[in-house]
Design an enzyme around this catalytic site. Sequence first.
Site, short mmCIF file in Angstrom:
data_model
loop_
_atom_site.label_atom_id
_atom_site.label_comp_id
_atom_site.label_asym_id
_atom_site.label_seq_id
_atom_site.Cartn_x
_atom_site.Cartn_y
_atom_site.Cartn_z
N TYR B 101 0.49 -1.28 -0.04
CA TYR B 101 0.05 0.27 0.14
C TYR B 101 0.77 1.90 0.04
O TYR B 101 1.71 1.34 0.80
CB TYR B 101 -0.81 -0.07 1.67
CG TYR B 101 -1.60 1.14 1.85
CD1 TYR B 101 -3.02 1.72 1.09
CD2 TYR B 101 -1.20 2.58 2.08
CE1 TYR B 101 -3.61 3.09 1.31
CE2 TYR B 101 -1.97 3.37 2.11
CZ TYR B 101 -3.38 4.32 1.77
OH TYR B 101 -3.71 4.86 1.86
N GLU B 189 -3.39 7.60 -3.34
CA GLU B 189 -3.34 6.31 -3.29
C GLU B 189 -2.91 4.76 -3.93
O GLU B 189 -4.17 4.98 -5.05
CB GLU B 189 -5.11 5.70 -2.82
CG GLU B 189 -4.19 4.79 -1.83
CD GLU B 189 -6.06 4.58 -0.51
OE1 GLU B 189 -6.12 4.23 0.25
OE2 GLU B 189 -7.50 3.79 -1.35
#
Lengths: 287, 381
Positions: B101, B189
């Site tokens: 991530y 993101e």
Amino acid sequence: MSILVDKNTRLLVQGITGNEGDFHTRQMVAYGTKVVAGVTPGKGGEWVLNGKIPVFDSIRLAVNARGANVSVIFVPARFAADAMFESADAGIPLIVCITEGIPVQDMMRVRNYLDQKGVRLVGPNCPGLLTPGEAKVGIIPGDIAIPGNVGVVSRSGTLTYEILYALKQENMGVSTCVGIGGDPVNGTNFVDCLEMFEEDPNTEQVVLIGEIGGSEEEKAAEFIADRMTKPIAGFIAGQTAPPGKRMGHAGAIIEGGSGLAADKIGALEMAGVQVAQHPEEIPGMLK
Amino acid sequence: MKLHEYQSKRFFAKYGIPIPKGRVAANAEEAKHIAQELGDRVVIKAQVLVGGRGKAGGIRLAKSPEEAEELAAQILSMKIKELPVRKVLIDEAASIDKEIYLGITNDRSARKPVMMASSAGGVEIEDVARDAPEKIVKVYIDPLLGLRDYQARDIAAGIDLPRDHWRIFGQIANGLWQAYRESDATLAEINPLVITSEDQLLAVDGKMVLDDNALFRHPDLAEMRDLDVEDPSEIEARKYGLVFIKLDGDIGCMVNGAGLAMTTMDIIKLFGGSPANFLDIGGGASAEKVTAALRIILTDPNVKTVLFNIFGGITRGDEVARGILAAMNEVQTRMPMVIRLVGTNAEEGRQILSDADMITAETLTDAAKKAIAVTKGDYVQ
């Protein structure tokens, strides 16, 4: 005595020739605030308010000529960051930014820069400051508060007016009212104001008005538990706000389960703050 | 404002972030052509602005163009969490060794952007934060300096990324920072950022949320707004510079100021009623805004009464009252109205309104109780 602004305030208005700037400058002058200069780039040399206030092209020129020590900003959101940088670079120690809708990344840059320079900012997206009987810097209606010993600090506009007015109805006066604004990244916060109110000999009790979003109320609660000796009444707006929605103010949003009204109320109560169920209870909680 | 996955990834690619080859399709036939071009295995991904697309069956692997066509047809006929799927992204399928991530968001408390990474990619970062917070590495970015190279290295080391990937990871992290900064994002993101079995880093999924207040600087991005995720009344309100949020109660709320508007909802609830909306008509309460706002409130069939809560400050109470009457005249409705005016010249204002047969109130408590009584049918004059 009071905090931040008083009868010695020499105010400069950024955006003085715009609609908002012009209207509120008249209101501030009518209240008795010493407005010493205005700035609108490209309009230097003009005089406004029937020739009473000179307009300059830059803050530096205005400060050099008129010795301003506070500036209030009414310029549109897209120019507001630049207006704050300019004020800070010209040596103004206190900037009050009324403008709403400033991009949050602009505010992060402004706030980090101002911190390095040691410049205090109030706002943005705020109604400004009112020291009843002495000075009004911003847009708080002057006639809804009388001088007294209650310090008021709030993230909101009309909700603050509501509370000032309720206090006035009970003949309770205010030392200074600070609208710190509804943006997620702002200048002066609750803790800064509580610290100043605690020091201020004319403030004997404080009203704190918070709302959902962020954790400034929780930080205030910590400070209150550790350092405050003066009694505080509080109110938190947004108990019924749905999560994930921006409730008018850019900063009033419950994100990822944080910023809830219930958590803020709990933290303040733990710190000994009397938290009102609705604003009309507030005057009754004060002496 | 949220961007779709395909929009986010295209934006990331401009800043040197590697993304899978792929294109977006609005029908099954197009999807088949794209799959043919890409060859071999492709992933068909529903483009809707909600989480949980995979669980809902909105992300599928196809092993042939025919299968891609079939799956695209299925996905394009779906609704995911009430949202219709209008487009699918057809991406070359990556063979995934590891998922990471990587994201940037605003930390309002620190007043800085924060870059976060985790070796537990492919799941929501909020879940990682709750279940295994030690797996999240954070660096705060000075907004005046930007992301420094050493910070990207610290993150790479912090998530135990093999050293031979550090250089490319640094480029990706810096690209993500640039993308975030240049678009005035509040969130950018990559989840997951994968290491493929060919040992390449690839941004397989992307998400961006933009700051609505900064869209004036980004007209190209503003055009990408997907109105499906918004309530029509909220879109209508925005046109008039009003902030409206629909709720499910029966008392319409018309208030000047956001804090006071929230307080009005809260007090309705406190006394046993239920607000139908949040509405901030702004400081002045002009007749024009009141008219627009009233029309929007009245489109909600659940509304049984409208509670006005207006603080007359610089705009005096009597001016506000005349503005309300002008708006009523314009809208023509038989909906019962409860109006609470407070502040400067409020008494004159209330007189004007009660002369026009409106229910008026002096305190907020009184106004809330009267509005609740009206909805329950037991209001007596």
